[in-house]
Scaffold this motif. Structure first.
Motif, short mmCIF file in Angstrom:
data_model
loop_
_atom_site.label_atom_id
_atom_site.label_comp_id
_atom_site.label_asym_id
_atom_site.label_seq_id
_atom_site.Cartn_x
_atom_site.Cartn_y
_atom_site.Cartn_z
N ASN A 144 0.82 -1.05 -0.07
CA ASN A 144 0.11 0.03 -0.02
C ASN A 144 0.95 1.34 -0.14
N SER A 183 -0.09 4.26 -0.23
CA SER A 183 -1.00 5.44 -0.09
C SER A 183 -0.07 6.73 0.68
N MET A 186 -0.18 2.38 5.17
CA MET A 186 0.23 1.14 5.92
C MET A 186 0.88 1.24 7.21
N LYS A 209 -0.83 -0.81 -4.69
CA LYS A 209 -1.97 -0.14 -4.55
C LYS A 209 -1.44 1.36 -4.25
N ASN A 210 -2.41 2.43 -4.82
CA ASN A 210 -2.54 3.82 -4.45
C ASN A 210 -1.24 4.41 -4.75
#
Length: 363
Positions: A6, A8, A13, A322-323
């Motif tokens: 992640n 993000s 995370m 992700k992200n």
């Protein structure tokens, strides 16, 4: 369990050992018979949690005794208003350096209140691709403080130095780089940070303030924004974000178990170097930030083709990365590689970047 990497920028995370510990203690903390989520903040069960959190943070950051540690709510954005309200009484003036979106918002918030605030430096004309050089002579000697954002999450820049402000207190937003490396707290009047990028889940805001700066609040300010009130009440003037403070404590404990912030910096530099070295070795991706201002936490890059950028983010997500889509205001990609991101996550990202470049030639 299919965990992804992640990237993000926040909420971000969290370390796996922290999540596992929280899961183990979710239903019953110690012998309390209840979850931390259910505890009264004034109970004998909870008091050691917030006390240990502060003690661990003080040890981790080597916070001097003449600084108060406040566990607050409202996010760093609430502090954009709280800072001038708490400090403007020193001289009635304040200086700001604008190096990105959040420092710009902080400046506008102080302007909105009608105070005598001045932007002494900005890199806006260069699309914030570096941080400004700030020298003591640029700062008004009668300014109540100088405000900076130490690490710019959106643009991927960071101050490689701590500005010398002389007798003017330095106020710094460390939201996206807090506890990622050692920092000399004594060189700041105030450090503040939202916890959700590197320290805990969303909901906690940290303020570290030098004690002599607690007596300058605007008398008409809302009580909930007054640092002195919060300091005198041990961050418990009202119910604090109890569970998020507990999670922060677990993160502090995890970093201390690894060896502290010197070790954390070593790990973060290793991750960042892997990604930046790849970016510097090829010409498919463009890293817009000037090298001297590069962030260890937020790495931005683009292909130069908006459609390719969209495809990259979509295919990366499908691959378990992700992200990675950049902030809506700048586009491109952004990899946030905070403390909890393992080296293997950055390795996986670089491998994907190489494959994507090979399979998607530019026109």
């Amino acid at each position: 369990m299919n965990r992804v990497y992640n990237f993000s920028a926040g909420p971000s995370m969290l370390p796996m050992p922290v999540l596992q510990r929280a899961a183990d203690e979710l239903l019953c903390y110690g012998d309390s018979g209840m979850s931390v989520m259910e505890m009264s903040h004034r109970s004998a069960d909870y008091e050691p949690i917030i006390a240990d959190a502060e003690a661990m943070l003080r040890k981790l950051m080597n916070i001097p005794d003449n600084y108060k540690v406040l566990f607050l709510q409202g996010g760093a954005s609430t502090q954009f208003a709280a800072i001038p309200l708490n400090l403007i009484g020193r001289t009635g003036k304040a200086d700001y350096a604008v190096s990105g979106q959040f420092s710009g918002k902080a400046f506008k918030e102080a302007q909105k209140m009608g105070y005598d605030v001045k932007c002494i430096a900005t890199t806006k004309d260069d699309n914030f691709d570096h941080v400004p050089v700030i020298t003591k002579d640029m700062i008004r000697p009668d300014a109540a403080y100088l405000h900076i954002c130490f690490n710019n999450t959106i643009y991927g820049t960071k101050y490689p130095y701590i500005p010398d402000t002389g007798d003017v207190p330095l106020v710094a937003d460390l939201s996206s780089c807090i506890i990622s490396e050692p920092v000399d707290v004594s060189k700041f009047g105030v450090i503040y940070a939202g916890a959700q990028k590197n320290m805990a889940p969303a909901g906690l805001t940290l303020v570290i303030v030098r004690e002599d700066l607690l007596d300058y609040a605007d008398p008409k300010m809302p009580t909930m924004l007054e640092w002195k009130t919060m300091a005198e009440n041990g961050s418990m003037y009202n119910t604090p974000p109890c569970y998020t403070i507990y999670m922060a404590k677990l993160v502090y404990e995890w970093i201390l178990s690894l060896g502290g912030l010197d070790v954390m910096k070593e790990m973060n530099v290793k991750k960042a170097n892997l990604l930046y070295d790849y970016l510097d070795s090829q010409d498919y991706y463009i890293a817009p930030v000037k090298k001297e201002s590069r962030s260890l936490m937020n790495v931005t890059f683009v292909t130069g083709d908006a459609e390719l950028d969209k495809k990259f983010a979509k295919e990366a997500a499908a691959a378990g990365l992700k992200n990675l889509k950049g902030h809506r205001s700048v586009g491109g990609m952004r990899a946030s590689i905070y403390n909890a991101m393992p080296y293997e996550g950055v390795e996986a990202l670089v491998a994907f970047m190489k494959d994507f470049a090979a399979n998607n030639p530019k026109a």
